[in-house]
Design an enzyme around this catalytic site. Structure first.
Site, short mmCIF file in Angstrom:
data_model
loop_
_atom_site.label_atom_id
_atom_site.label_comp_id
_atom_site.label_asym_id
_atom_site.label_seq_id
_atom_site.Cartn_x
_atom_site.Cartn_y
_atom_site.Cartn_z
N GLU A 147 -6.35 2.50 6.67
CA GLU A 147 -5.05 1.85 6.86
C GLU A 147 -4.31 2.62 7.95
OE1 GLU A 147 -4.19 -0.18 2.47
OE2 GLU A 147 -2.84 1.39 3.19
N ASP A 191 9.18 4.06 2.35
CA ASP A 191 8.47 5.33 2.45
C ASP A 191 9.34 6.52 2.09
OD1 ASP A 191 5.74 4.72 3.42
OD2 ASP A 191 6.86 3.72 5.02
#
Ligand SMILES: Cc1ncc(COP(=O)(O)O)c(C=O)c1O
Lengths: 270, 406
Positions: free
Chosen positions: A49, A60
């Protein structure tokens, strides 16, 4: 069959689970990202990824935020990330690459231009964190005409009914977010992942990957017992954070440096 | 992108998915999707319940002190020598700005949903104070995210929040201002989604926030409409408000949107001048993109990265804007313009000396537009300015610029 699907098929045939590391492209610099991709494969990664940076990564935690800041300090653009995939593909024809990031850089490039460039570069999947299926219609129509898989997230808060809809929109694999929170969080609870996976499994034939909060070989092995794929992000980025921009690392050096991935591989396979 | 259609008297929005034309929508990570669905359902239920609005109106009357006056600024009107200028006095609300109209409404929602923990983002600190205030009143835990640069320039409000029992969390990522505070609040919400209600402070964010914040703030325009009719016997000719995320502006504008004779003007932060790039004027200079849960006009570079903004006022220092404003711009129902920091400071001093009203620096942007435009208009032209907040919080900033110590 897509590269992602055949990857999962081969793994299943050999009784193994997929190991999917996440890294932010351009951290510490774009040349090292390419070497890191090869090092990850050498250390046992099945799918990569590859994050394309965005200034405001609201899903995040601090570790990936810092990685994004480093990548942006190098002016890493979505186009640079696509170029890196092209270069990776020249030496590796098998390992699927999933682009992961936030929508605005894609909006800015334009959906059609993005999908065309991604297909040309050899991208296999895309996962846009802040684009739920409800808002993905226009992009998905374009992606569906390509060979690229579109991957969506399922979270602990997702109802069964909603999960069924998300799975119906997904191809390649679905990504189960293991906890309520952001990437790199510390409160992974294997039992709750287990019971939620049981809930969602019946909704789909697709492989299910689990990510968020998987930090070491031990937790990777525990997740591998209950999921089809283990995604590791922040723990890897913590290691990448120790690298210096502008330094020409050999792939062997990088393999050593991210031996964490190797350790996870071994723990998952035994 | 579909070509904008003229309005033709009809106006409604958003649609059931939160879209205002091509703008708005829900762009968040999956963890928050069910929470937004739940909020949407709860709000739809309460919106149809007269008791909910009775409670809202009661709180606005007895706790906030509404209706706020519509004040004819006679001396200023005479001095500028053109249009007649009316000020909608949101600065007189409890806590000193329009922000509290929204936090009262959302606090009722939080209570109805059984949430025990409140979070908020803030720029100028006015929304933070208004959130801390309603949290104190309900006995709820409250955490306010605020960029570290804003903590410095809005110190009095930081202290007020602390006095009210809120935990002020400094955010030192990115540009250390409102945008980054909102990032951090969204991260908190994803982590604590079960017990936490996120009070967004403006008409931005994912659906249903732009709609519900607008609904709560629309009390401003409803009152102003009635007051203007009562005082002057007719509707105003022009409405003007500053635009950060756009909540005070939409609050004034929304009830007048069907009145096509009423011109609508939003004033963005022109910072050091639009040509310098150092400003916070996405409607004037930006293009459509996706940030903080909705599609709207944004300030970003050619790679889609959000640009750093600059404004003398923390409350306008934001690279995006509420999606309904983006739509009103494309529909050409409202016009958006910008004034510079210098013009803003001049307006701040002007209103203070001319009318004895010290406006917030955010609000001073709208005043600066009036100072430029009112003299060009005839004396039977009526302008309503949203006086969104008072300037007490800005004493340090202005004193600094003047080289004084408070
Ligand atoms: C007094 C005042 N006016 C305006 C604003 C800008 O916000 P909005 O555009 O949502 O009204 C703020 C924000 O802090 C404010 O405090």
């Amino acid at each position: 069959m897509s590269r992602i699907s055949s990857c999962f098929q081969q793994l299943e045939a050999s009784g193994r689970k997929a190991l999917i590391p996440y890294l932010t492209a351009g951290d510490p610099d774009i040349a090292t990202t390419l070497s890191l991709m090869h090092a990850l494969v050498a250390n046992g990664a099945d799918i990569i990824e590859l994050g394309f940076p965005f200034t405001d990564p609201t899903s995040d935690g601090p570790v990936i935020q810092r990685a994004v800041e480093r990548a942006l300090a190098n002016n890493t653009s979505l186009k640079d990330v696509l170029d890196t995939v092209s270069r990776f593909r020249k030496e590796n024809a098998d390992t699927p690459v999933v682009l992961m990031g936030y929508l605005n850089p894609v909006e800015c490039m334009g959906y059609q231009a993005f999908v065309d460039a991604a297909e040309e570069a050899g991208v296999d999947g895309i996962l846009i964190v802040d684009m739920p299926p409800e808002e993905s219609h226009d992009l998905k129509q374009i992606v569906d005409k390509s060979h690229i898989d579109m991957i969506f997230l399922i979270a602990p808060t997702t109802s069964d009914e909603r999960a069924a809809q998300i799975c119906a929109q997904s191809s390649g694999y679905v990504y189960y977010v293991s906890l309520k929170g952001v990437t790199g969080a510390g409160h992974l609870d294997i039992e709750s992942v287990k019971s939620n996976l049981a809930r969602f499994r019946s909704q789909t034939e697709l492989p299910v990957g689990v990510g968020f909060g998987i930090k070491n070989a031990e937790s990777a092995a525990l997740i591998a017992d209950i999921a089809d794929a283990v995604v590791v992000g922040s723990a890897l980025i913590n290691k990448i954070e120790e690298l210096q921009a502008g330094t020409p690392y050999s792939i062997e050096d990088l393999q050593q440096h991210i031996s964490l991935i190797n350790d996870m591989r071994k723990a998952m396979d035994c | 992108m579909s070509a904008p259609k003229p309005l033709e008297g009809k106006y409604s929005g958003p649609d059931e998915h939160g879209h205002f034309g091509q703008f708005g929508g829900i762009f968040v990570g999956e963890t928050l999707m069910p929470a937004l669905e739940q909020l949407n359902r709860k709000y739809a239920e309460l919106k149809a319940d007269p008791e909910f609005w009775a409670e809202f109106d009661y709180d606005l009357a007895h706790y906030v002190g509404r209706p706020s006056p519509l004040y004819f600024a006679e001396r200023m009107s005479d001095a500028l020598g053109g249009a007649r200028i009316y000020l909608k006095r949101e600065d007189l609300n409890h806590t000193g700005a329009h922000k509290v109209n929204n936090t009262i409404g959302q606090a009722l929602l939080a209570k109805a949903m059984g949430k025990t923990r409140i979070i908020a983002e803030t720029g100028a600190g006015q929304h933070g104070v208004a959130s801390a205030t309603v949290a104190a009143r309900l006995g709820l835990e409250c955490h306010v995210y605020m960029g570290v640069d804003d903590i410095k320039r809005q110190a009095p409000n930081v202290y007020r929040m602390k006095m009210l029992g809120a935990n002020v969390v400094g955010v030192d990522s990115g540009s250390c201002t409102l945008k980054d505070a909102m990032n951090e609040a969204l991260r908190d919400w994803a982590t604590n989604v079960d017990n936490t209600y996120y009070i967004i402070g403006t008409v931005a964010g994912p659906h249903p926030y732009p709609m519900l914040v607008r609904d709560f703030q629309s009390v401003i325009g409803r009152e102003a409409r009635e007051q203007c009719l009562e005082m002057t016997g007719r509707l105003p000719d022009t409405l003007v408000a500053c635009v950060g995320g756009g909540s005070n502006a939409i609050g004034l504008f929304h009830p007048f949107i069907p009145d096509e004779s009423v011109a609508i003007v939003g004033v963005e932060a022109g910072g050091h001048g639009l040509e310098t790039g150092e400003h916070a004027a996405p409607l004037c200079t930006g293009q459509p993109g996706v940030l903080h849960g909705n599609r709207t006009y944004l300030m970003n570079d050619e790679n889609g990265q959000i640009l750093d903004t600059h404004s003398i006022s923390a409350g306008l220092d934001y690279p995006g804007v509420g999606p309904e404003h983006a739509w009103l711009k494309d529909l050409r129902r409202a016009t958006y313009t910008a004034v510079t920091d210098d013009e803003t400071l001049e307006a701040f001093r002007y209103l203070t000396r001319m009318e004895g009203i010290i406006p917030a620096l955010e609000t001073s942007h709208a005043i600066a537009w009036v100072m430029k435009e009112a003299p060009k208009l005839p004396s039977d032209h009526i302008i309503i300015v949203n006086l969104s907040g008072r300037g007490d919080k800005d004493m340090n900033t202005v004193a600094d610029i003047e080289g004084l110590e408070v």
